[in-house]
Design an enzyme around this catalytic site. Structure first.
Site, PDB file in Angstrom:
ATOM      1  N   LYS A  10       0.819  -1.217   0.000  1.00  0.00           N
ATOM      2  CA  LYS A  10       0.000   0.000   0.000  1.00  0.00           C
ATOM      3  C   LYS A  10       0.857   1.273   0.000  1.00  0.00           C
ATOM      4  O   LYS A  10       2.062   1.233   0.285  1.00  0.00           O
ATOM      5  CB  LYS A  10      -0.923  -0.022   1.216  1.00  0.00           C
ATOM      6  N   ASN A 113      -2.005   0.185   6.813  1.00  0.00           N
ATOM      7  CA  ASN A 113      -1.486  -1.084   7.343  1.00  0.00           C
ATOM      8  C   ASN A 113      -0.579  -1.831   6.363  1.00  0.00           C
ATOM      9  O   ASN A 113      -0.502  -3.056   6.391  1.00  0.00           O
ATOM     10  CB  ASN A 113      -2.630  -1.955   7.868  1.00  0.00           C
ATOM     11  N   HIS A 116      -2.128  -5.526   1.753  1.00  0.00           N
ATOM     12  CA  HIS A 116      -3.483  -6.106   1.656  1.00  0.00           C
ATOM     13  C   HIS A 116      -3.355  -7.566   1.265  1.00  0.00           C
ATOM     14  O   HIS A 116      -2.428  -7.947   0.547  1.00  0.00           O
ATOM     15  CB  HIS A 116      -4.290  -5.370   0.580  1.00  0.00           C
ATOM     16  N   GLU A 127     -10.209 -10.187  -7.193  1.00  0.00           N
ATOM     17  CA  GLU A 127      -9.238  -9.101  -6.993  1.00  0.00           C
ATOM     18  C   GLU A 127      -8.084  -9.182  -7.996  1.00  0.00           C
ATOM     19  O   GLU A 127      -7.639  -8.157  -8.513  1.00  0.00           O
ATOM     20  CB  GLU A 127      -8.739  -9.124  -5.541  1.00  0.00           C
TER      21      GLU A 127
HETATM   22  P1  CMP Z   1      -7.449  -4.359   3.908  1.00  0.00           P
HETATM   23  O1  CMP Z   1      -7.026  -5.727   4.228  1.00  0.00           O
HETATM   24  O2  CMP Z   1      -6.844  -3.707   2.715  1.00  0.00           O
HETATM   25  O3  CMP Z   1      -9.046  -4.349   3.722  1.00  0.00           O
HETATM   26  C1  CMP Z   1      -9.852  -3.243   4.060  1.00  0.00           C
HETATM   27  C2  CMP Z   1      -9.089  -2.159   4.726  1.00  0.00           C
HETATM   28  O4  CMP Z   1      -9.875  -1.223   5.432  1.00  0.00           O
HETATM   29  C3  CMP Z   1      -8.208  -2.780   5.785  1.00  0.00           C
HETATM   30  O5  CMP Z   1      -7.146  -3.452   5.171  1.00  0.00           O
HETATM   31  C4  CMP Z   1      -7.833  -1.558   6.629  1.00  0.00           C
HETATM   32  O6  CMP Z   1      -6.682  -0.902   6.133  1.00  0.00           O
HETATM   33  C5  CMP Z   1      -9.030  -0.661   6.419  1.00  0.00           C
HETATM   34  N1  CMP Z   1      -9.793  -0.539   7.649  1.00  0.00           N
HETATM   35  C6  CMP Z   1     -10.441  -1.509   8.303  1.00  0.00           C
HETATM   36  N2  CMP Z   1     -11.029  -1.009   9.410  1.00  0.00           N
HETATM   37  C7  CMP Z   1     -10.744   0.307   9.435  1.00  0.00           C
HETATM   38  C8  CMP Z   1     -11.054   1.360  10.313  1.00  0.00           C
HETATM   39  N3  CMP Z   1     -11.818   1.159  11.404  1.00  0.00           N
HETATM   40  N4  CMP Z   1     -10.590   2.587  10.036  1.00  0.00           N
HETATM   41  C9  CMP Z   1      -9.837   2.794   8.919  1.00  0.00           C
HETATM   42  N5  CMP Z   1      -9.500   1.827   8.033  1.00  0.00           N
HETATM   43  C10 CMP Z   1      -9.944   0.597   8.296  1.00  0.00           C
END
Ligand code: CMP
Length: 141
Positions: A10, A113, A116, A127
């Site tokens: 990311k 984070n 993904h 995806e």
């Molecule tokens: P990802 O695995 O890419 O799938 C969905 C994404 O939403 C997740 O990683 C997080 O980065 C994001 N996400 C999930 N919960 C929250 C939250 N409460 N606030 C902000 N981002 C979130």
């Protein structure tokens, strides 16, 4: 069981200089890279990719972040790839991620984070298809 999964490095991880280190983790964990592209997602692409989350309160934050810089999108192959990749990256929230996982080592917050991973075989197919055509995937390595 599927032997493919979809992964992204990311914008936070690319910006923070972690792309090469995360690629090393992918290779060290014995995934084959079938496809990889460095892209700058548009807001509309991010909204399409994460459409399943469109009713969530964090949808705007998520799609603005995902269109804020470069992302590496990857199609990976390994036995039981979806769960193997999820084990390699760790919990969605880095504060809950196990030692030695990518998110533990490189993620900064729940929203940013680092990586993904598709959450199911069914979603991995969808995806991968969102960013790659079939003939872009090189499986004869
Ligand atoms: P990802 O695995 O890419 O799938 C969905 C994404 O939403 C997740 O990683 C997080 O980065 C994001 N996400 C999930 N919960 C929250 C939250 N409460 N606030 C902000 N981002 C979130």
């Amino acid at each position: 069981m599927n032997n493919r999964t979809f992964a992204m490095i990311k914008p936070d991880a690319v910006r923070n200089g972690h792309m090469g280190k995360i690629l090393d983790r992918i290779i060290e964990a014995d995934f084959k890279i079938l496809g990889a592209k460095l892209i700058r997602m548009t807001k509309a692409q991010a909204e399409g990719f994460y459409a399943i989350h469109r009713e969530r309160p964090f949808f705007q934050e998520l799609t603005t972040f995902m269109s804020s810089g470069k992302t590496m999108v990857l199609a990976l192959e390994k036995d039981d790839a979806v769960s193997a990749w999820r084990d390699t990256i760790g919990a969605t929230n880095p504060s809950e991620a196990a030692d030695g996982t990518i998110r533990k080592d490189f993620a900064t917050s729940l929203g940013e984070n680092a990586v993904h991973g598709a959450d199911s075989d069914e979603n991995s197919v969808i995806e991968i298809g969102f960013f790659f055509t079939n003939n872009e995937l090189i499986s004869n390595q």
